[in-house]
Design an enzyme around this catalytic site. Structure first.
Site, PDB file in Angstrom:
ATOM      1  N   PRO A   2       0.816  -1.228   0.000  1.00 37.61           N
ATOM      2  CA  PRO A   2       0.000   0.000   0.000  1.00 37.61           C
ATOM      3  C   PRO A   2       0.846   1.274   0.000  1.00 37.61           C
ATOM      4  O   PRO A   2       1.829   1.377   0.712  1.00 37.61           O
ATOM      5  CB  PRO A   2      -0.780  -0.107   1.311  1.00 37.61           C
ATOM      6  CG  PRO A   2      -0.715  -1.530   1.714  1.00 37.61           C
ATOM      7  CD  PRO A   2       0.560  -2.067   1.161  1.00 37.61           C
ATOM      8  N   GLU A   3       0.441   2.223  -0.848  1.00 32.88           N
ATOM      9  CA  GLU A   3       1.044   3.551  -0.876  1.00 32.88           C
ATOM     10  C   GLU A   3      -0.059   4.558  -0.549  1.00 32.88           C
ATOM     11  O   GLU A   3      -1.122   4.171  -0.059  1.00 32.88           O
ATOM     12  CB  GLU A   3       1.696   3.808  -2.244  1.00 32.88           C
ATOM     13  CG  GLU A   3       2.782   2.767  -2.589  1.00 32.88           C
ATOM     14  CD  GLU A   3       3.444   3.000  -3.950  1.00 32.88           C
ATOM     15  OE1 GLU A   3       3.486   4.154  -4.411  1.00 32.88           O
ATOM     16  OE2 GLU A   3       3.907   2.017  -4.551  1.00 32.88           O
ATOM     17  N   LYS A  58       1.645   7.377   4.159  1.00 36.27           N
ATOM     18  CA  LYS A  58       1.014   6.059   4.238  1.00 36.27           C
ATOM     19  C   LYS A  58       0.463   5.759   5.624  1.00 36.27           C
ATOM     20  O   LYS A  58      -0.021   4.656   5.865  1.00 36.27           O
ATOM     21  CB  LYS A  58       2.053   4.987   3.861  1.00 36.27           C
ATOM     22  CG  LYS A  58       2.744   5.229   2.519  1.00 36.27           C
ATOM     23  CD  LYS A  58       3.856   4.198   2.302  1.00 36.27           C
ATOM     24  CE  LYS A  58       4.719   4.575   1.099  1.00 36.27           C
ATOM     25  NZ  LYS A  58       5.846   3.632   0.925  1.00 36.27           N
ATOM     26  N   HIS A  92      -4.168 -14.823  10.685  1.00 36.01           N
ATOM     27  CA  HIS A  92      -3.314 -13.630  10.749  1.00 36.01           C
ATOM     28  C   HIS A  92      -4.074 -12.383  11.192  1.00 36.01           C
ATOM     29  O   HIS A  92      -3.701 -11.264  10.845  1.00 36.01           O
ATOM     30  CB  HIS A  92      -2.618 -13.359   9.404  1.00 36.01           C
ATOM     31  CG  HIS A  92      -1.909 -14.538   8.845  1.00 36.01           C
ATOM     32  ND1 HIS A  92      -0.868 -15.157   9.497  1.00 36.01           N
ATOM     33  CD2 HIS A  92      -2.099 -15.228   7.691  1.00 36.01           C
ATOM     34  CE1 HIS A  92      -0.452 -16.180   8.766  1.00 36.01           C
ATOM     35  NE2 HIS A  92      -1.175 -16.245   7.676  1.00 36.01           N
ATOM     36  N   ARG A 111       2.333 -10.941   7.057  1.00 35.96           N
ATOM     37  CA  ARG A 111       3.795 -10.797   7.177  1.00 35.96           C
ATOM     38  C   ARG A 111       4.216 -10.018   8.422  1.00 35.96           C
ATOM     39  O   ARG A 111       5.405  -9.898   8.699  1.00 35.96           O
ATOM     40  CB  ARG A 111       4.363 -10.167   5.908  1.00 35.96           C
ATOM     41  CG  ARG A 111       4.052 -11.051   4.688  1.00 35.96           C
ATOM     42  CD  ARG A 111       4.699 -10.554   3.434  1.00 35.96           C
ATOM     43  NE  ARG A 111       6.156 -10.592   3.515  1.00 35.96           N
ATOM     44  CZ  ARG A 111       6.965 -10.182   2.550  1.00 35.96           C
ATOM     45  NH1 ARG A 111       6.445  -9.696   1.439  1.00 35.96           N
ATOM     46  NH2 ARG A 111       8.269 -10.237   2.684  1.00 35.96           N
ATOM     47  N   ARG A 171      20.707  17.774  -5.097  1.00 39.57           N
ATOM     48  CA  ARG A 171      20.849  16.354  -4.762  1.00 39.57           C
ATOM     49  C   ARG A 171      21.324  15.566  -5.974  1.00 39.57           C
ATOM     50  O   ARG A 171      20.804  15.727  -7.079  1.00 39.57           O
ATOM     51  CB  ARG A 171      19.498  15.793  -4.266  1.00 39.57           C
ATOM     52  CG  ARG A 171      18.927  16.516  -3.048  1.00 39.57           C
ATOM     53  CD  ARG A 171      19.726  16.239  -1.780  1.00 39.57           C
ATOM     54  NE  ARG A 171      19.725  14.845  -1.399  1.00 39.57           N
ATOM     55  CZ  ARG A 171      18.833  14.308  -0.560  1.00 39.57           C
ATOM     56  NH1 ARG A 171      17.877  15.043  -0.030  1.00 39.57           N
ATOM     57  NH2 ARG A 171      18.907  13.024  -0.254  1.00 39.57           N
ATOM     58  N   ARG A 282      17.909  -0.264  -6.908  1.00 44.90           N
ATOM     59  CA  ARG A 282      16.570   0.140  -7.270  1.00 44.90           C
ATOM     60  C   ARG A 282      16.208  -0.274  -8.698  1.00 44.90           C
ATOM     61  O   ARG A 282      17.074  -0.380  -9.569  1.00 44.90           O
ATOM     62  CB  ARG A 282      16.495   1.663  -7.184  1.00 44.90           C
ATOM     63  CG  ARG A 282      15.243   2.203  -6.620  1.00 44.90           C
ATOM     64  CD  ARG A 282      15.444   3.615  -6.155  1.00 44.90           C
ATOM     65  NE  ARG A 282      15.947   3.680  -4.801  1.00 44.90           N
ATOM     66  CZ  ARG A 282      15.233   3.369  -3.737  1.00 44.90           C
ATOM     67  NH1 ARG A 282      14.000   2.942  -3.864  1.00 44.90           N
ATOM     68  NH2 ARG A 282      15.752   3.461  -2.541  1.00 44.90           N
TER      69      ARG A 282
END
Ligand code: ZN
Length: 292
Positions: A2-3, A58, A92, A111, A171, A282
């Site tokens: 989830p975002e 989030k 769970h 998890r 950056r 990444r």
């Protein structure tokens, strides 16, 4: 996992179903789900009315009568699901909040990376209720003044170009690495970073500081518009079915993904194949023709 759009969908569901109702009882069976403090501390919420449900990035922020805030973070596989008292309890299930009228709210998490905790207002806030509403546009960044959340950057749904420019200027890190860094921008992860970069026509592996001002402006607008469109579609549910809304239904924004997990498939803008690139630790998906 989830975002922001998925968290926002759950937030609005929670407010619709439970806001204004009183918590009759809370039971915690998953020790890891409540790991920041003694699980019994959550029982201090019993008898209180849920007065609002906020969100930052989030993180879901359940606000209770008198000021306490319960924070929920779904992490990899956490789900908040509505249920009635007699419904079979899913494997769970680590915490159950029983409300006086609206039935139960269950935290299910195979998890166990997800968590629940009570956050206290940070120093300097005084004794009033914590300001946990979504970050206002142009607020200048920073997370809510709550324990465990102060490190967060501004909420991505309302990010403005000046804040984003300040975060990226100078950056050398790849753009995607900063977009998913919750200290820079709260709420964006792997999926939406790729979709936002595509919408903004920027390569995810470009050095963040190399963006011109007009590109940062485009990136901020794309961040808001991609996330807003995903919220309308009630989030993205991938093949693992990891994300479901409060009623256990999937989102549908995955059907609108332009590049994420679409390597080799034609770009919706130019028809050339989407590529997957690996930089450092990444991965990202992008269109080499449409993104600069
Ligand atoms: Zn293209």
């Amino acid at each position: 996992l989830p975002e922001l759009p998925e968290a926002e969908t759950v937030r609005s569901d929670l407010a619709r179903v439970y806001q204004g109702d009183r918590l009759a009882r809370i039971s915690v069976t998953g020790r890891r789900t409540v790991r920041r403090h003694r699980p019994e501390l959550l029982r201090t919420l019993e008898g209180l009315t849920l007065t609002g449900v906020g969100r930052h990035g989030k993180y879901l922020l359940l606000q209770w009568e008198g000021g306490p805030v319960m924070v929920a973070h779904l992490r990899m596989s956490g789900q908040l699901l509505s249920a009635q008292a007699g419904d079979p309890v899913a494997l769970h299930t680590h915490a159950v909040l029983r409300f006086a009228h609206a039935g139960e709210l269950r935290f299910v998490d195979p998890r166990t990376f997800g968590e629940l905790f009570i956050a206290a207002p940070g120093p300097g806030l005084g004794s009033g209720p914590a300001p946990v509403a979504n970050a206002a546009p142009g607020r200048g960044g920073g997370g809510p003044n709550l324990t465990g959340l102060a490190h967060l950057g501004p909420d991505a749904l309302s990010i403005g170009a000046p804040d984003l420019h300040a975060a990226l200027a100078g950056r050398r890190a790849p753009l995607k690495a900063l977009l998913v860094d919750q200290r820079v921008l709260a709420g964006v992860g792997n999926i939406y970073a790729d979709e936002i970069c595509f919408e903004a026509r920027l390569r995810p592996h470009r050095a963040a500081g190399s963006l011109a001002r007009a590109e940062v402006t485009r990136l901020a607008a794309s961040t808001r518009s991609v996330l807003a469109a995903a919220i309308v579609a009630r989030g993205s549910t991938l093949a693992d079915n990891g994300y479901q809304d409060l009623s256990g239904r999937p989102g549908s924004f995955q059907l609108q993904h332009q590049v994420y997990a679409r390597a080799g498939l034609p770009c919706g803008r130019c028809g050339r194949p989407v590529q997957r690139i690996i930089f450092g630790a990444r991965r990202a998906y992008f269109c080499p023709h449409c993104q600069r």
